[in-house]
Design an enzyme around this catalytic site. Structure first.
Site, PDB file in Angstrom:
ATOM      1  N   THR A  63       0.828  -1.198   0.000  1.00  0.00           N
ATOM      2  CA  THR A  63       0.000   0.000   0.000  1.00  0.00           C
ATOM      3  C   THR A  63       0.867   1.255   0.000  1.00  0.00           C
ATOM      4  O   THR A  63       2.089   1.184  -0.168  1.00  0.00           O
ATOM      5  CB  THR A  63      -1.027  -0.061   1.170  1.00  0.00           C
ATOM      6  OG1 THR A  63      -1.926   1.040   1.028  1.00  0.00           O
ATOM      7  CG2 THR A  63      -0.388   0.003   2.540  1.00  0.00           C
ATOM      8  N   LYS A  67       3.454   1.378  -3.908  1.00  0.00           N
ATOM      9  CA  LYS A  67       2.961   0.597  -5.053  1.00  0.00           C
ATOM     10  C   LYS A  67       3.816   0.766  -6.318  1.00  0.00           C
ATOM     11  O   LYS A  67       4.125  -0.203  -6.997  1.00  0.00           O
ATOM     12  CB  LYS A  67       1.512   0.971  -5.380  1.00  0.00           C
ATOM     13  CG  LYS A  67       0.506   0.560  -4.315  1.00  0.00           C
ATOM     14  CD  LYS A  67      -0.901   0.859  -4.796  1.00  0.00           C
ATOM     15  CE  LYS A  67      -1.908   0.757  -3.686  1.00  0.00           C
ATOM     16  NZ  LYS A  67      -3.278   0.930  -4.153  1.00  0.00           N
ATOM     17  N   ASN A  91      -0.074  -3.935  -6.142  1.00  0.00           N
ATOM     18  CA  ASN A  91      -0.565  -3.904  -4.761  1.00  0.00           C
ATOM     19  C   ASN A  91      -0.562  -5.299  -4.145  1.00  0.00           C
ATOM     20  O   ASN A  91      -0.937  -5.467  -2.998  1.00  0.00           O
ATOM     21  CB  ASN A  91      -1.961  -3.269  -4.658  1.00  0.00           C
ATOM     22  CG  ASN A  91      -3.047  -4.172  -5.196  1.00  0.00           C
ATOM     23  OD1 ASN A  91      -2.777  -5.167  -5.866  1.00  0.00           O
ATOM     24  ND2 ASN A  91      -4.285  -3.829  -4.913  1.00  0.00           N
ATOM     25  N   GLY A 132      -8.886  13.360 -12.334  1.00  0.00           N
ATOM     26  CA  GLY A 132      -7.639  13.010 -11.643  1.00  0.00           C
ATOM     27  C   GLY A 132      -6.729  12.197 -12.535  1.00  0.00           C
ATOM     28  O   GLY A 132      -7.198  11.490 -13.445  1.00  0.00           O
ATOM     29  N   ALA A 133      -5.428  12.312 -12.294  1.00  0.00           N
ATOM     30  CA  ALA A 133      -4.456  11.589 -13.123  1.00  0.00           C
ATOM     31  C   ALA A 133      -3.305  11.047 -12.273  1.00  0.00           C
ATOM     32  O   ALA A 133      -2.177  10.924 -12.741  1.00  0.00           O
ATOM     33  CB  ALA A 133      -3.932  12.518 -14.227  1.00  0.00           C
ATOM     34  N   GLY A 134      -3.598  10.714 -11.014  1.00  0.00           N
ATOM     35  CA  GLY A 134      -2.572  10.154 -10.130  1.00  0.00           C
ATOM     36  C   GLY A 134      -2.540   8.640 -10.215  1.00  0.00           C
ATOM     37  O   GLY A 134      -3.044   8.046 -11.176  1.00  0.00           O
ATOM     38  N   TYR A 223     -13.257   6.462   0.251  1.00  0.00           N
ATOM     39  CA  TYR A 223     -14.324   5.875   1.082  1.00  0.00           C
ATOM     40  C   TYR A 223     -14.462   6.569   2.435  1.00  0.00           C
ATOM     41  O   TYR A 223     -15.323   6.212   3.238  1.00  0.00           O
ATOM     42  CB  TYR A 223     -14.094   4.371   1.279  1.00  0.00           C
ATOM     43  CG  TYR A 223     -12.781   4.033   1.946  1.00  0.00           C
ATOM     44  CD1 TYR A 223     -11.654   3.747   1.184  1.00  0.00           C
ATOM     45  CD2 TYR A 223     -12.668   4.031   3.331  1.00  0.00           C
ATOM     46  CE1 TYR A 223     -10.451   3.466   1.781  1.00  0.00           C
ATOM     47  CE2 TYR A 223     -11.457   3.741   3.935  1.00  0.00           C
ATOM     48  CZ  TYR A 223     -10.361   3.460   3.165  1.00  0.00           C
ATOM     49  OH  TYR A 223      -9.159   3.187   3.754  1.00  0.00           O
TER      50      TYR A 223
HETATM   51  P1  ATR Z   1      -3.398   8.796  -5.761  1.00  0.00           P
HETATM   52  O1  ATR Z   1      -2.287   7.781  -5.850  1.00  0.00           O
HETATM   53  O2  ATR Z   1      -4.324   8.560  -4.592  1.00  0.00           O
HETATM   54  O3  ATR Z   1      -4.120   8.932  -7.045  1.00  0.00           O
HETATM   55  P2  ATR Z   1      -1.865  11.164  -6.281  1.00  0.00           P
HETATM   56  O4  ATR Z   1      -1.024  10.392  -7.239  1.00  0.00           O
HETATM   57  O5  ATR Z   1      -1.223  12.111  -5.355  1.00  0.00           O
HETATM   58  O6  ATR Z   1      -2.714  10.170  -5.379  1.00  0.00           O
HETATM   59  O7  ATR Z   1      -3.007  11.926  -7.135  1.00  0.00           O
HETATM   60  C1  ATR Z   1      -3.929  12.759  -6.554  1.00  0.00           C
HETATM   61  C2  ATR Z   1      -4.862  13.304  -7.628  1.00  0.00           C
HETATM   62  O8  ATR Z   1      -5.784  14.215  -7.006  1.00  0.00           O
HETATM   63  C3  ATR Z   1      -4.152  14.114  -8.715  1.00  0.00           C
HETATM   64  O9  ATR Z   1      -4.824  13.937  -9.926  1.00  0.00           O
HETATM   65  C4  ATR Z   1      -4.312  15.551  -8.187  1.00  0.00           C
HETATM   66  O10 ATR Z   1      -4.235  16.552  -9.184  1.00  0.00           O
HETATM   67  P3  ATR Z   1      -2.803  17.164  -9.624  1.00  0.00           P
HETATM   68  O11 ATR Z   1      -2.208  16.162 -10.548  1.00  0.00           O
HETATM   69  O12 ATR Z   1      -3.148  18.440 -10.264  1.00  0.00           O
HETATM   70  O13 ATR Z   1      -2.022  17.334  -8.342  1.00  0.00           O
HETATM   71  C5  ATR Z   1      -5.717  15.494  -7.664  1.00  0.00           C
HETATM   72  N1  ATR Z   1      -5.989  16.553  -6.693  1.00  0.00           N
HETATM   73  C6  ATR Z   1      -5.591  16.625  -5.412  1.00  0.00           C
HETATM   74  N2  ATR Z   1      -6.070  17.752  -4.806  1.00  0.00           N
HETATM   75  C7  ATR Z   1      -6.784  18.406  -5.757  1.00  0.00           C
HETATM   76  C8  ATR Z   1      -7.553  19.639  -5.772  1.00  0.00           C
HETATM   77  N3  ATR Z   1      -7.634  20.397  -4.685  1.00  0.00           N
HETATM   78  N4  ATR Z   1      -8.173  19.982  -6.920  1.00  0.00           N
HETATM   79  C9  ATR Z   1      -8.091  19.204  -8.025  1.00  0.00           C
HETATM   80  N5  ATR Z   1      -7.390  18.045  -8.086  1.00  0.00           N
HETATM   81  C10 ATR Z   1      -6.751  17.650  -6.973  1.00  0.00           C
END
Ligand code: ATR
Length: 281
Positions: A63, A67, A91, A132-134, A223
């Site tokens: 986790t 990952k 994972n 989102g793109a994380g 969640y």
């Molecule tokens: P995870 O592995 O949980 O996906 P991450 O890789 O840190 O975590 O990705 C978090 C996602 O939430 C990203 O897409 C982030 O957008 P950025 O790429 O612009 O950082 C998005 N995110 C986090 N806070 C945000 C906010 N306040 N508004 C819009 N997008 C947000």
């Protein structure tokens, strides 16, 4: 009989729900096994993984924040599933016949939770908007691509991150920024929030529901809280909503099967218990 052991590794690991889920199944299935938490600091991850067989574990879940790094460390050394290779993250790590395997079960959990709510849904006929793109988005995107979703649009605050995903997908996804989000929602059937915005309802996305046309499915993979603002607003506007809790529960299922060779039964009572624990954790 030997006790089979498995664990979840991460840093920090205190709040992981995996032991609650796996140990509850172990008890129900009446098998000789146990599942623990092991805290692994980032600087110790490589050593742990490269000496995995010495840990005498049937497998581990991996986790946050390990990952992606675990995938990098092991990619040419163990057998990775096709999806793990696409997502570039794992994972789950497990041993079968002396061989180590890596997999990512997040998409399995995501899809099973979706189909449980919408049993007749055909992914290949759906236009899907991913916010989102994380790392979490990546698992969902590459899973949906494998299932041949009709259209996948990824919108992200930082557009360059969406651009990188577009390239990795051989241009099979459409990308843009968060502006005019209501138009993008109107053009989609399913809207998936993979951002961390919903977490404790901080920094919420700004969506004006008056501008959205048609009824949609809104799915948040966060969640906690169970009903994020993203979902609350959607529910108030009569859209179908799906919370992230079943994804969390179901992603554990293939891992349990890899570790202990049993497909556990999941009862509604168990789901309620896991949900309560998740929310109070
Ligand atoms: P995870 O592995 O949980 O996906 P991450 O890789 O840190 O975590 O990705 C978090 C996602 O939430 C990203 O897409 C982030 O957008 P950025 O790429 O612009 O950082 C998005 N995110 C986090 N806070 C945000 C906010 N306040 N508004 C819009 N997008 C947000």
């Amino acid at each position: 009989m030997e006790i089979k052991k498995a664990a979840v590794i991460g840093y920090p690991i205190k709040h992981s729900l995996s032991p609650i889920i796996h140990n509850s199944w172990i008890e129900n299935e009446n098998i000789k096994a146990n599942y623990q938490k092991i805290e692994i600091k980032p600087q110790n991850l490589e050593n742990f993984l490269l000496n995995f067989k010495e840990q005498k574990l049937a497998g581990v879940n991996i986790t946050v924040p390990h990952k992606e790094e675990a995938y990098k460390i092991l990619k040419n050394k163990i057998i990775m599933s096709d999806l793990a290779n696409k997502i570039e993250a794992i994972n789950t790590l497990y041993i079968k016949n002396g061989q180590i395997y890596g997999d990512s079960t997040d998409y399995y959990g995501f899809k099973r939770a979706l189909l449980e709510e919408e049993p007749d849904l055909k992914i290949e006929t759906k236009k899907i908007l991913i916010i989102g793109a994380g790392g979490a988005a990546k698992a969902v995107i590459f899973g949906l691509l494998t299932d041949k979703a009709k259209q996948i649009t990824v919108i992200n605050r930082t557009e360059i991150k969406a651009k990188i995903l577009k390239e990795k997908s051989n241009n099979q996804i459409v990308i843009s920024g968060l502006e005019k989000i209501e138009e993008k929602i109107t053009a989609a059937d399913i809207i998936i929030n993979t951002t961390s915005c919903g977490l404790n309802n901080l920094n919420n996305l700004k969506i004006d529901h008056q501008k959205i046309k048609g009824k949609k499915i809104f799915y948040d993979i966060v969640y906690k809280p169970l009903l994020t603002k993203f979902l609350c607003d959607a529910q108030e506007n009569n859209h179908k909503i799906i919370t992230g809790i079943n994804m969390l529960i179901y992603q554990a299922l293939p891992a349990f099967n890899y570790f202990f060779d049993i497909k556990p039964k999941i009862t509604e009572t168990q789901k309620k218990i896991f949900t309560e624990k998740a929310l109070n954790n």
